[in-house]
Design an enzyme around this catalytic site. Structure first.
Site, PDB file in Angstrom:
ATOM      1  N   ASN A  27       0.884  -1.170   0.000  1.00 18.72           N
ATOM      2  CA  ASN A  27       0.000   0.000   0.000  1.00 18.72           C
ATOM      3  C   ASN A  27       0.923   1.221   0.000  1.00 18.72           C
ATOM      4  OD1 ASN A  27      -1.722   2.086   0.575  1.00 18.72           O
ATOM      5  ND2 ASN A  27      -2.655   1.143   2.377  1.00 18.72           N
ATOM      6  N   ARG A  57     -11.377  16.752   7.078  1.00 16.27           N
ATOM      7  CA  ARG A  57     -12.179  17.037   5.871  1.00 16.27           C
ATOM      8  C   ARG A  57     -13.595  17.427   6.276  1.00 16.27           C
ATOM      9  NH1 ARG A  57     -10.952  11.458   2.906  1.00 16.27           N
ATOM     10  NH2 ARG A  57      -8.962  11.111   3.939  1.00 16.27           N
ATOM     11  N   GLU A  89      -8.251  -4.603   5.060  1.00 15.62           N
ATOM     12  CA  GLU A  89      -8.134  -4.379   3.614  1.00 15.62           C
ATOM     13  C   GLU A  89      -7.001  -5.216   3.016  1.00 15.62           C
ATOM     14  OE1 GLU A  89      -8.171  -0.365   5.034  1.00 15.62           O
ATOM     15  OE2 GLU A  89      -9.153   0.292   3.199  1.00 15.62           O
ATOM     16  N   HIS A 139     -12.646   3.665  -0.051  1.00 16.29           N
ATOM     17  CA  HIS A 139     -12.669   2.658   1.028  1.00 16.29           C
ATOM     18  C   HIS A 139     -13.418   1.389   0.597  1.00 16.29           C
ATOM     19  CE1 HIS A 139     -12.685   6.362   3.904  1.00 16.29           C
ATOM     20  NE2 HIS A 139     -11.439   5.946   3.763  1.00 16.29           N
ATOM     21  N   ARG A 148      -2.616  -2.006  -3.414  1.00 17.13           N
ATOM     22  CA  ARG A 148      -3.766  -1.118  -3.249  1.00 17.13           C
ATOM     23  C   ARG A 148      -3.607   0.030  -4.247  1.00 17.13           C
ATOM     24  NH1 ARG A 148      -4.700   3.641   0.904  1.00 17.13           N
ATOM     25  NH2 ARG A 148      -6.863   4.070   0.393  1.00 17.13           N
TER      26      ARG A 148
END
Ligand code: ADP
Length: 398
Positions: free
Chosen positions: A7, A241, A384, A180, A91
């Site tokens: 990743n 965010r 993940e 995601h 990823r």
């Protein structure tokens, strides 16, 4: 069969080496500050002490060489030689519309990832660099790309289109992609397994609440709506965010703050829990400040909780019901306050939390709804990397 999962960020690289005979992690680690002074590798093995290496690392290729060296080092290595690694899974943040599932990497796939750089300018170049670096270091093995956006490619047009002139979708693919996806897929599948029911028969709302957060409506195993969008700032309030804001606010900020770069920083790096509380982007700090009487910290938590609740209710409406709500990622797995707050008032939908169970669960799989709750509420730590390893195995198994 051993599979290496990578990743890659622009200056970081996370990795895990799986033994897929029993899906165990043999070794994993993190490389930080690639291309910046003071690079650092932290390498963990299933057995034995962690190994830390400090010293500059110029690029992803050098980082991968160092990792492969650590995996095979005499005395501390976990592999006899690199031939034991059968495949690598990567990823990749943005797959655009072309990539609705994981794929074996070839030249066309690399070109496709490159074509999506304008959609994920911070992430896709780093993901490409990681794949190229691995191809150079281990030229004999297949690589698989697993996209954050792929799971959401089943959203119907009424969920992914914005109410702007259609030509922007046709010409530049301006639409909701959401992210995601690998986490939402893993958590929804695990929820079905834990309930002992086929996923095809279930309506599940997955709540991935971390620094970056998103909720997804998973109907029969397919994503039908998700709260991130063309970019990674909409939906619920996040660490830095903003979550959903009126477009007029964005236009106003562009005018008053002078330019899109500055406003992008405001909305992505200075908003959310940090912007509202003025304390921190980390929920733990914000909760502590709220407990000590900071009104703005309390307000930030209330806004987060309210936004999660609104998405849960709206996704139940979109699916015509909900069988399970699953919480994951740093906040979802650990904050009983956020889980409790987000579900309070949803009793009318058949949601009944077991308060004591909820308070006792941190970072482990559990059902936290009351036995007579029509909707099952669950905590499921995301994984993940395992999902990427599974897809890599599936696509490379001869
Ligand atoms: P990322 O999106 O960077 O992967 P994580 O999934 O690690 O983020 O989530 C980070 C968030 O989880 C932070 O806001 C952190 O405060 C929150 N978190 C982690 N542990 C706890 C905890 N015990 N209680 C409340 N929040 C927590």
């Amino acid at each position: 069969m051993k599979i290496l999962v990578l990743n890659c960020g622009s200056s970081s690289l996370k990795y895990q080496l799986f033994d897929m005979t029993d899906e165990t992690v043999i070794a994993k680690g993190l490389v930080e500050r690639i291309g910046i002074n003071g690079s650092r590798v932290k390498h963990k093995r299933a057995v034995g002490e962690d190994i830390v290496r400090e010293g500059d690392i110029s690029d992803h290729t050098e980082a991968i060489k160092i990792i492969l060296g650590m995996l095979t080092a005499s005395g501390t290595g976990v592999l006899k030689n690199l031939d034991e690694i059968s495949a690598a899974g990567h990823r990749v943040v943005h797959g655009g519309e072309k990539n609705a599932a994981s794929v074996l990497v070839d030249d066309a796939v690399m070109k496709g990832i490159e074509e999506c750089v304008y959609l994920a300018p911070l992430h896709n170049p780093a993901n490409l660099a990681g794949i190229k670096a691995l191809q150079r270091s281990l030229p004999g093995i297949p690589n698989v790309a697993v996209f954050d956006t792929a799971f959401h490619q089943t959203m119907p047009p009424e969920a992914f289109l914005y109410g702007i002139p259609y030509k922007y979708y046709e010409s530049n693919k301006v639409r909701r992609y959401s992210f995601h996806g690998t986490s939402h897929m893993y958590v929804s599948q695990r929820a079905a397994e834990m309930l002992g029911r086929p996923i095809e028969s279930l309506k599940i709302i997955t709540c991935h609440l971390g620094n970056g957060s998103s909720l997804t409506a998973v109907d029969g195993g397919r994503s039908v709506d998700s709260s991130l969008g063309f970019g990674t700032a909409p939906g619920i309030l996040m660490g830095t965010r903003c979550g959903d804001v009126d477009s007029a606010v964005v236009l106003y900020l562009v005018q008053s703050e002078g330019g899109t770069d500055r406003v992008s920083d405001i909305l992505n790096k200075e908003s959310g829990l940090l912007g509202v509380s003025g304390v921190s982007s980390d929920l733990r700090d914000v909760e502590t400040a709220a407990d000590r009487g900071s009104e703005r910290a309390g307000l930030a938590v209330s806004m987060l909780v309210r936004s999660v609740k609104k998405y849960i209710a709206s996704y139940a409406a979109v699916m015509g019901g909900v069988d399970a709500i699953a919480f994951t990622a740093g906040i979802g797995e650990n904050s009983d306050c956020v889980r409790k707050g987000a579900l309070e008032g949803l009793e009318f939908m058949g949601v009944k939390l077991d308060g004591a169970k909820n308070s006792s669960i941190r970072g482990c799989e559990a059902v936290i709804s009351a036995p007579d709750s029509r909707v099952k509420v669950m905590v499921i730590p995301t994984n993940e990397e395992l999902m990427i390893a599974r897809d890599t195995l599936r696509l490379t198994k001869k």
